[in-house]
Motif scaffolding. Structure first.
Motif, PDB file in Angstrom:
ATOM      1  N   LEU A  20      13.671   9.759 103.484  1.00 36.29           N
ATOM      2  CA  LEU A  20      14.892   9.911 104.252  1.00 36.29           C
ATOM      3  C   LEU A  20      15.489  11.288 104.023  1.00 36.29           C
ATOM      4  CD1 LEU A  20      16.603   6.459 103.555  1.00 36.29           C
ATOM      5  CD2 LEU A  20      14.821   7.044 105.214  1.00 36.29           C
ATOM      6  N   SER A  21      16.152  11.798 105.060  1.00 38.01           N
ATOM      7  CA  SER A  21      16.836  13.089 104.965  1.00 38.01           C
ATOM      8  C   SER A  21      18.294  12.917 105.383  1.00 38.01           C
ATOM      9  CB  SER A  21      16.174  14.116 105.879  1.00 38.01           C
ATOM     10  OG  SER A  21      14.837  14.347 105.516  1.00 38.01           O
ATOM     11  N   CYS A  22      19.146  13.695 104.762  1.00 40.57           N
ATOM     12  CA  CYS A  22      20.561  13.707 105.111  1.00 40.57           C
ATOM     13  C   CYS A  22      20.983  15.166 105.244  1.00 40.57           C
ATOM     14  CB  CYS A  22      21.381  13.002 104.044  1.00 40.57           C
ATOM     15  SG  CYS A  22      23.173  13.175 104.257  1.00 40.57           S
ATOM     16  N   ALA A  23      21.179  15.589 106.473  1.00 35.87           N
ATOM     17  CA  ALA A  23      21.632  16.951 106.728  1.00 35.87           C
ATOM     18  C   ALA A  23      23.150  16.982 106.667  1.00 35.87           C
ATOM     19  CB  ALA A  23      21.141  17.410 108.096  1.00 35.87           C
ATOM     20  N   THR A  24      23.674  17.932 105.936  1.00 37.21           N
ATOM     21  CA  THR A  24      25.122  18.023 105.767  1.00 37.21           C
ATOM     22  C   THR A  24      25.640  19.338 106.342  1.00 37.21           C
ATOM     23  OG1 THR A  24      25.169  19.139 103.621  1.00 37.21           O
ATOM     24  CG2 THR A  24      24.848  16.758 103.608  1.00 37.21           C
ATOM     25  N   SER A  25      26.870  19.321 106.762  1.00 38.44           N
ATOM     26  CA  SER A  25      27.511  20.538 107.264  1.00 38.44           C
ATOM     27  C   SER A  25      29.016  20.353 107.191  1.00 38.44           C
ATOM     28  CB  SER A  25      27.082  20.819 108.705  1.00 38.44           C
ATOM     29  OG  SER A  25      27.490  19.766 109.550  1.00 38.44           O
ATOM     30  N   GLY A  26      29.727  21.451 107.299  1.00 40.22           N
ATOM     31  CA  GLY A  26      31.171  21.382 107.415  1.00 40.22           C
ATOM     32  C   GLY A  26      31.944  21.662 106.147  1.00 40.22           C
ATOM     33  N   SER A  27      31.274  21.593 104.998  1.00 34.48           N
ATOM     34  CA  SER A  27      31.952  21.890 103.736  1.00 34.48           C
ATOM     35  C   SER A  27      30.925  22.474 102.777  1.00 34.48           C
ATOM     36  CB  SER A  27      32.557  20.630 103.121  1.00 34.48           C
ATOM     37  OG  SER A  27      33.661  20.184 103.868  1.00 34.48           O
ATOM     38  N   PRO A  28      31.367  23.194 101.759  1.00 37.08           N
ATOM     39  CA  PRO A  28      30.405  23.754 100.804  1.00 37.08           C
ATOM     40  C   PRO A  28      29.573  22.656 100.149  1.00 37.08           C
ATOM     41  CG  PRO A  28      32.549  24.765 100.522  1.00 37.08           C
ATOM     42  CD  PRO A  28      32.733  23.620 101.468  1.00 37.08           C
ATOM     43  N   PHE A  29      28.319  22.624 100.469  1.00 44.04           N
ATOM     44  CA  PHE A  29      27.425  21.566 100.000  1.00 44.04           C
ATOM     45  C   PHE A  29      27.327  21.543  98.491  1.00 44.04           C
ATOM     46  CE2 PHE A  29      24.056  18.596 100.191  1.00 44.04           C
ATOM     47  CZ  PHE A  29      22.970  19.056  99.468  1.00 44.04           C
ATOM     48  N   THR A  30      27.399  22.728  97.886  1.00 37.39           N
ATOM     49  CA  THR A  30      27.111  22.829  96.460  1.00 37.39           C
ATOM     50  C   THR A  30      28.136  22.141  95.577  1.00 37.39           C
ATOM     51  OG1 THR A  30      28.232  24.957  96.433  1.00 37.39           O
ATOM     52  CG2 THR A  30      25.851  24.989  96.716  1.00 37.39           C
ATOM     53  N   ILE A  31      29.326  21.882  96.077  1.00 40.26           N
ATOM     54  CA  ILE A  31      30.362  21.340  95.197  1.00 40.26           C
ATOM     55  C   ILE A  31      30.343  19.817  95.135  1.00 40.26           C
ATOM     56  CG2 ILE A  31      31.837  23.309  95.668  1.00 40.26           C
ATOM     57  CD1 ILE A  31      33.589  21.455  97.377  1.00 40.26           C
ATOM     58  N   TYR A  32      29.558  19.201  95.980  1.00 39.33           N
ATOM     59  CA  TYR A  32      29.624  17.749  96.065  1.00 39.33           C
ATOM     60  C   TYR A  32      28.497  17.066  95.300  1.00 39.33           C
ATOM     61  CZ  TYR A  32      33.071  18.271  99.782  1.00 39.33           C
ATOM     62  OH  TYR A  32      34.188  18.573 100.500  1.00 39.33           O
ATOM     63  N   ASN A  33      28.874  15.978  94.634  1.00 38.65           N
ATOM     64  CA  ASN A  33      27.870  15.052  94.149  1.00 38.65           C
ATOM     65  C   ASN A  33      27.563  14.119  95.321  1.00 38.65           C
ATOM     66  OD1 ASN A  33      28.202  16.198  91.616  1.00 38.65           O
ATOM     67  ND2 ASN A  33      29.697  14.675  90.980  1.00 38.65           N
ATOM     68  N   GLN A  44      27.368  -6.297 101.206  1.00 37.68           N
ATOM     69  CA  GLN A  44      28.208  -5.111 101.058  1.00 37.68           C
ATOM     70  C   GLN A  44      27.345  -3.868 100.895  1.00 37.68           C
ATOM     71  OE1 GLN A  44      30.935  -5.887  97.796  1.00 37.68           O
ATOM     72  NE2 GLN A  44      32.506  -6.552  99.242  1.00 37.68           N
ATOM     73  N   ARG A  45      27.909  -2.747 101.269  1.00 40.76           N
ATOM     74  CA  ARG A  45      27.225  -1.481 101.068  1.00 40.76           C
ATOM     75  C   ARG A  45      27.128  -1.195  99.567  1.00 40.76           C
ATOM     76  NH1 ARG A  45      29.710   2.889 104.787  1.00 40.76           N
ATOM     77  NH2 ARG A  45      28.731   1.553 106.332  1.00 40.76           N
ATOM     78  N   GLU A  46      25.966  -0.728  99.127  1.00 40.82           N
ATOM     79  CA  GLU A  46      25.763  -0.440  97.716  1.00 40.82           C
ATOM     80  C   GLU A  46      25.176   0.956  97.541  1.00 40.82           C
ATOM     81  OE1 GLU A  46      22.707  -2.756  95.759  1.00 40.82           O
ATOM     82  OE2 GLU A  46      21.392  -2.716  97.497  1.00 40.82           O
ATOM     83  N   LEU A  47      25.515   1.554  96.411  1.00 42.76           N
ATOM     84  CA  LEU A  47      24.975   2.860  96.053  1.00 42.76           C
ATOM     85  C   LEU A  47      23.632   2.651  95.365  1.00 42.76           C
ATOM     86  CD1 LEU A  47      25.402   5.957  95.724  1.00 42.76           C
ATOM     87  CD2 LEU A  47      26.471   5.441  93.514  1.00 42.76           C
ATOM     88  N   VAL A  48      22.595   3.330  95.845  1.00 43.20           N
ATOM     89  CA  VAL A  48      21.276   3.159  95.241  1.00 43.20           C
ATOM     90  C   VAL A  48      20.803   4.378  94.463  1.00 43.20           C
ATOM     91  CG1 VAL A  48      20.526   1.420  96.901  1.00 43.20           C
ATOM     92  CG2 VAL A  48      20.059   3.824  97.363  1.00 43.20           C
ATOM     93  N   ALA A  49      21.307   5.563  94.788  1.00 42.39           N
ATOM     94  CA  ALA A  49      20.877   6.768  94.079  1.00 42.39           C
ATOM     95  C   ALA A  49      21.943   7.836  94.221  1.00 42.39           C
ATOM     96  CB  ALA A  49      19.548   7.279  94.621  1.00 42.39           C
ATOM     97  N   ALA A  50      22.073   8.667  93.195  1.00 46.79           N
ATOM     98  CA  ALA A  50      23.062   9.738  93.228  1.00 46.79           C
ATOM     99  C   ALA A  50      22.511  10.974  92.544  1.00 46.79           C
ATOM    100  CB  ALA A  50      24.351   9.293  92.552  1.00 46.79           C
ATOM    101  N   ILE A  51      23.013  12.136  92.982  1.00 47.76           N
ATOM    102  CA  ILE A  51      22.596  13.404  92.391  1.00 47.76           C
ATOM    103  C   ILE A  51      23.811  14.312  92.306  1.00 47.76           C
ATOM    104  CG2 ILE A  51      21.892  14.342  94.648  1.00 47.76           C
ATOM    105  CD1 ILE A  51      19.578  15.766  93.123  1.00 47.76           C
ATOM    106  N   ASP A  52      23.984  14.964  91.161  1.00 50.15           N
ATOM    107  CA  ASP A  52      25.154  15.839  91.034  1.00 50.15           C
ATOM    108  C   ASP A  52      24.764  17.289  91.309  1.00 50.15           C
ATOM    109  OD1 ASP A  52      25.352  15.815  87.352  1.00 50.15           O
ATOM    110  OD2 ASP A  52      23.995  16.859  88.709  1.00 50.15           O
ATOM    111  N   SER A  53      25.730  18.179  91.144  1.00 44.36           N
ATOM    112  CA  SER A  53      25.491  19.585  91.484  1.00 44.36           C
ATOM    113  C   SER A  53      24.489  20.240  90.543  1.00 44.36           C
ATOM    114  CB  SER A  53      26.811  20.356  91.479  1.00 44.36           C
ATOM    115  OG  SER A  53      27.461  20.217  90.224  1.00 44.36           O
ATOM    116  N   ALA A  54      24.273  19.633  89.363  1.00 41.64           N
ATOM    117  CA  ALA A  54      23.268  20.144  88.425  1.00 41.64           C
ATOM    118  C   ALA A  54      21.936  19.435  88.601  1.00 41.64           C
ATOM    119  CB  ALA A  54      23.770  19.967  86.993  1.00 41.64           C
ATOM    120  N   GLU A  55      21.858  18.598  89.638  1.00 41.11           N
ATOM    121  CA  GLU A  55      20.635  17.854  89.993  1.00 41.11           C
ATOM    122  C   GLU A  55      20.277  16.784  88.979  1.00 41.11           C
ATOM    123  OE1 GLU A  55      17.577  19.912  92.342  1.00 41.11           O
ATOM    124  OE2 GLU A  55      18.606  21.780  91.828  1.00 41.11           O
TER     125      GLU A  55
END
Length: 115
Positions: A20-33, A44-55
């Motif tokens: 899967l791909s998620c293309a982002t735009s509109g805000s500085p991508f680097t600051i978001y986890n 219910q919607r559930e979180l399955v994976a997360a990545i922070d700015s340090a990867e």
């Protein structure tokens, strides 16, 4: 505000893989986890994976060892590599910020795993 566009879903047999791909735009991508969420019918919607700015990455127990989240700063894109898929992975997959998702969600991408 981050704009989000998910893609890459489809129909796959159990044991198969999708990316899967998620293309982002509109805000500085680097600051978001960022994270991948999923919502199965009637659940219910559930979180399955997360990545922070340090990867650094975290995963739900249900996908640990099978899914891999990554991000490409040059393309402002977050990916979810899904291997050894199971029927219970069937859901609409979304990306959004973590730990608090933004109010705007993309259209999501449907993943269907047949047994």
């Amino acid at each position: 505000q981050v704009q989000l566009a998910e893609s890459g879903g489809g129909l796959v047999q159990a044991g198969g893989s999708l990316r899967l791909s998620c293309a982002t735009s509109g805000s500085p991508f680097t600051i978001y986890n960022m994270g991948w969420y999923r919502q199965a019918p009637g659940k219910q919607r559930e979180l399955v994976a997360a990545i922070d700015s340090a990867e650094r990455t975290t995963y739900a127990d249900s996908v640990k060892g099978r899914f891999t989240i990554s991000r490409d700063y040059a393309k402002n894109t977050v990916y979810l590599q899904m291997n050894s898929l199971k029927p219970e992975d069937t859901a609409v997959y979304y990306c959004n910020t973590v730990p608090t998702p933004g109010s705007h969600w993309g259209q999501g991408t449907q993943v269907t795993v047949s047994s």
